[in-house]
Design a protein around this motif. Structure first.
Motif, PDB file in Angstrom:
ATOM      1  N   THR A   1       0.813  -1.213   0.000  1.00  0.00           N
ATOM      2  CA  THR A   1       0.000   0.000   0.000  1.00  0.00           C
ATOM      3  C   THR A   1       0.845   1.262   0.000  1.00  0.00           C
ATOM      4  O   THR A   1       0.575   2.198  -0.767  1.00  0.00           O
ATOM      5  N   ASP A   2       1.888   1.329   0.806  1.00  0.00           N
ATOM      6  CA  ASP A   2       2.717   2.530   0.877  1.00  0.00           C
ATOM      7  C   ASP A   2       3.447   2.786  -0.435  1.00  0.00           C
ATOM      8  O   ASP A   2       3.609   3.945  -0.856  1.00  0.00           O
ATOM      9  N   ASP A   3       3.884   1.717  -1.101  1.00  0.00           N
ATOM     10  CA  ASP A   3       4.558   1.872  -2.387  1.00  0.00           C
ATOM     11  C   ASP A   3       3.575   2.354  -3.453  1.00  0.00           C
ATOM     12  O   ASP A   3       3.905   3.191  -4.300  1.00  0.00           O
ATOM     13  N   GLN A   4       2.364   1.811  -3.413  1.00  0.00           N
ATOM     14  CA  GLN A   4       1.325   2.274  -4.339  1.00  0.00           C
ATOM     15  C   GLN A   4       1.080   3.762  -4.183  1.00  0.00           C
ATOM     16  O   GLN A   4       1.055   4.525  -5.157  1.00  0.00           O
ATOM     17  N   LYS A   5       0.909   4.197  -2.936  1.00  0.00           N
ATOM     18  CA  LYS A   5       0.594   5.596  -2.668  1.00  0.00           C
ATOM     19  C   LYS A   5       1.723   6.516  -3.110  1.00  0.00           C
ATOM     20  O   LYS A   5       1.482   7.612  -3.634  1.00  0.00           O
ATOM     21  N   ALA A   6       2.965   6.079  -2.908  1.00  0.00           N
ATOM     22  CA  ALA A   6       4.109   6.891  -3.314  1.00  0.00           C
ATOM     23  C   ALA A   6       4.127   7.092  -4.825  1.00  0.00           C
ATOM     24  O   ALA A   6       4.412   8.200  -5.320  1.00  0.00           O
ATOM     25  N   LEU A   7       3.821   6.040  -5.576  1.00  0.00           N
ATOM     26  CA  LEU A   7       3.765   6.155  -7.032  1.00  0.00           C
ATOM     27  C   LEU A   7       2.568   6.990  -7.481  1.00  0.00           C
ATOM     28  O   LEU A   7       2.689   7.884  -8.326  1.00  0.00           O
ATOM     29  N   GLN A   8       1.414   6.706  -6.896  1.00  0.00           N
ATOM     30  CA  GLN A   8       0.193   7.355  -7.358  1.00  0.00           C
ATOM     31  C   GLN A   8       0.167   8.848  -7.056  1.00  0.00           C
ATOM     32  O   GLN A   8      -0.537   9.600  -7.725  1.00  0.00           O
ATOM     33  N   SER A   9       0.949   9.278  -6.081  1.00  0.00           N
ATOM     34  CA  SER A   9       1.018  10.711  -5.795  1.00  0.00           C
ATOM     35  C   SER A   9       1.672  11.473  -6.951  1.00  0.00           C
ATOM     36  O   SER A   9       1.525  12.690  -7.066  1.00  0.00           O
ATOM     37  N   GLU A  10       2.395  10.744  -7.806  1.00  0.00           N
ATOM     38  CA  GLU A  10       3.072  11.368  -8.948  1.00  0.00           C
ATOM     39  C   GLU A  10       2.385  11.061 -10.279  1.00  0.00           C
ATOM     40  O   GLU A  10       2.849  11.492 -11.326  1.00  0.00           O
ATOM     41  N   MET A  11       1.280  10.309 -10.224  1.00  0.00           N
ATOM     42  CA  MET A  11       0.638   9.845 -11.457  1.00  0.00           C
ATOM     43  C   MET A  11      -0.539  10.716 -11.870  1.00  0.00           C
ATOM     44  O   MET A  11      -1.132  11.414 -11.070  1.00  0.00           O
ATOM     45  N   GLU A  12      -0.858  10.618 -13.153  1.00  0.00           N
ATOM     46  CA  GLU A  12      -2.059  11.241 -13.679  1.00  0.00           C
ATOM     47  C   GLU A  12      -2.748  10.250 -14.609  1.00  0.00           C
ATOM     48  O   GLU A  12      -2.096   9.450 -15.281  1.00  0.00           O
ATOM     49  N   SER A  13      -4.062  10.285 -14.630  1.00  0.00           N
ATOM     50  CA  SER A  13      -4.833   9.413 -15.508  1.00  0.00           C
ATOM     51  C   SER A  13      -4.902  10.042 -16.893  1.00  0.00           C
ATOM     52  O   SER A  13      -5.221  11.224 -17.033  1.00  0.00           O
ATOM     53  N   VAL A  14      -4.585   9.250 -17.925  1.00  0.00           N
ATOM     54  CA  VAL A  14      -4.593   9.761 -19.297  1.00  0.00           C
ATOM     55  C   VAL A  14      -5.299   8.770 -20.214  1.00  0.00           C
ATOM     56  O   VAL A  14      -5.292   7.558 -19.962  1.00  0.00           O
ATOM     57  N   PRO A  15      -5.909   9.269 -21.295  1.00  0.00           N
ATOM     58  CA  PRO A  15      -6.507   8.353 -22.266  1.00  0.00           C
ATOM     59  C   PRO A  15      -5.443   7.757 -23.170  1.00  0.00           C
ATOM     60  O   PRO A  15      -4.392   8.376 -23.422  1.00  0.00           O
ATOM     61  N   LEU A  16      -5.689   6.552 -23.633  1.00  0.00           N
ATOM     62  CA  LEU A  16      -4.861   5.931 -24.658  1.00  0.00           C
ATOM     63  C   LEU A  16      -5.673   5.936 -25.942  1.00  0.00           C
ATOM     64  O   LEU A  16      -6.589   5.126 -26.120  1.00  0.00           O
TER      65      LEU A  16
ATOM     66  N   ALA B   1      -4.676   4.863 -18.950  1.00  0.00           N
ATOM     67  CA  ALA B   1      -3.461   4.473 -18.240  1.00  0.00           C
ATOM     68  C   ALA B   1      -3.175   5.480 -17.138  1.00  0.00           C
ATOM     69  O   ALA B   1      -3.663   6.617 -17.167  1.00  0.00           O
ATOM     70  N   GLN B   2      -2.388   5.046 -16.171  1.00  0.00           N
ATOM     71  CA  GLN B   2      -1.813   5.944 -15.184  1.00  0.00           C
ATOM     72  C   GLN B   2      -0.400   6.283 -15.667  1.00  0.00           C
ATOM     73  O   GLN B   2       0.430   5.399 -15.852  1.00  0.00           O
ATOM     74  N   ARG B   3      -0.157   7.580 -15.870  1.00  0.00           N
ATOM     75  CA  ARG B   3       1.117   8.018 -16.431  1.00  0.00           C
ATOM     76  C   ARG B   3       1.951   8.727 -15.374  1.00  0.00           C
ATOM     77  O   ARG B   3       1.426   9.494 -14.566  1.00  0.00           O
ATOM     78  N   ILE B   4       3.258   8.453 -15.392  1.00  0.00           N
ATOM     79  CA  ILE B   4       4.176   9.091 -14.455  1.00  0.00           C
ATOM     80  C   ILE B   4       5.405   9.565 -15.220  1.00  0.00           C
ATOM     81  O   ILE B   4       5.891   8.877 -16.126  1.00  0.00           O
ATOM     82  N   ARG B   5       5.892  10.743 -14.892  1.00  0.00           N
ATOM     83  CA  ARG B   5       7.099  11.246 -15.521  1.00  0.00           C
ATOM     84  C   ARG B   5       8.277  10.351 -15.147  1.00  0.00           C
ATOM     85  O   ARG B   5       8.370   9.858 -14.016  1.00  0.00           O
TER      86      ARG B   5
END
Length: 235
Positions: free
Chosen positions: A18-33, A102-106
């Protein structure tokens, strides 16, 4: 503890604590494919990594007479693996072959999170091994199996990454994915229809008998799929 409720629809993220998920998702944005969108260009910096929720992305290599699919990515994985492993770019193009989200992260943000949470490295390393197995199996299938077997394998792989039995796909796009001329795709499709495995209509294929597809695909299918499940069980 794993929190699959908060990880969206991506299977890879679901394996994280859970903590790893939250760390990633704090930097993610939902985008269309968007269908047929090139999300990562070959030999150019990979700016984002995409964790697929719905839809399908194809990894395409340049061949003598055009591009050929060497890997397929759906909700089980991510697009942009070379950047995750420290490479700046990839020789492959990443093309959306099935629209979705998708969830996109820089890439720089992903590297920062990995440095802060090294526990992520194990999962991503195991996924890299699974992706290598799929690419190797695709190469093996392209070199040693009939077009009908390759088509059956491809349909099974798409169905594994989608919901339902109806696949939206044209013969023109299939010819690109399988690196054959369109008449060859038409002929192979007729063979699969003839044995009752599929029915093909304009712009779509409906799976009628998955077991027949598996029999026809034979050793071209399941090796990479089993390896993914085996490796993810080690997380």
């Amino acid at each position: 503890m794993h929190d699959q409720h908060n990880c969206g629809k991506n299977r890879l993220l679901a394996f994280l604590k859970t903590d790893d998920q939250k760390a990633l998702q704090s930097e993610m944005e939902s985008v269309p494919l968007d269908l047929q969108k090139l999300i990562i260009e070959p030999h150019k910096p990979i700016e984002h990594v995409y964790f697929v929720e719905t839809g399908i992305i194809s990894m395409l290599a340049d061949a003598g007479e055009g591009r050929v699919e060497v890997g397929m990515i759906g909700r089980e994985g991510l697009a942009g693996l070379p950047a995750l492993l420290g490479a700046v770019q990839s020789p492959f193009a990443y093309l959306v072959q099935g629209a979705g989200t998708a969830q996109r992260i820089r890439t720089d943000a992903l590297h920062r999170v990995i440095q802060e949470r090294p526990s992520l490295i194990r999962l991503f390393s195991l996924y890299a091994a699974a992706m290598m197995a799929q690419i190797a199996q695709t190469t093996y299938a392209n070199a040693n199996f009939t077009l009908e077997s390759r088509l059956a394998r491809w349909i099974l792989m798409v169905q594994d990454r989608t919901d339902g039995d109806e696949l939206l796909i044209t013969h023109e796009f299939l010819s690109l994915m399988l690196s054959v001329r369109r008449p060859g795709v038409t002929s192979a499709t007729h063979v699969l229809e003839g044995i009752g495995a599929i029915s093909a209509k304009r712009g779509r294929i409906i799976v009628r008998d998955r077991e027949k597809l598996q029999d026809l695909a034979d050793g071209a299918y399941e090796v990479a799929e089993h390896e993914y499940e085996r490796l993810m069980a080690l997380v």
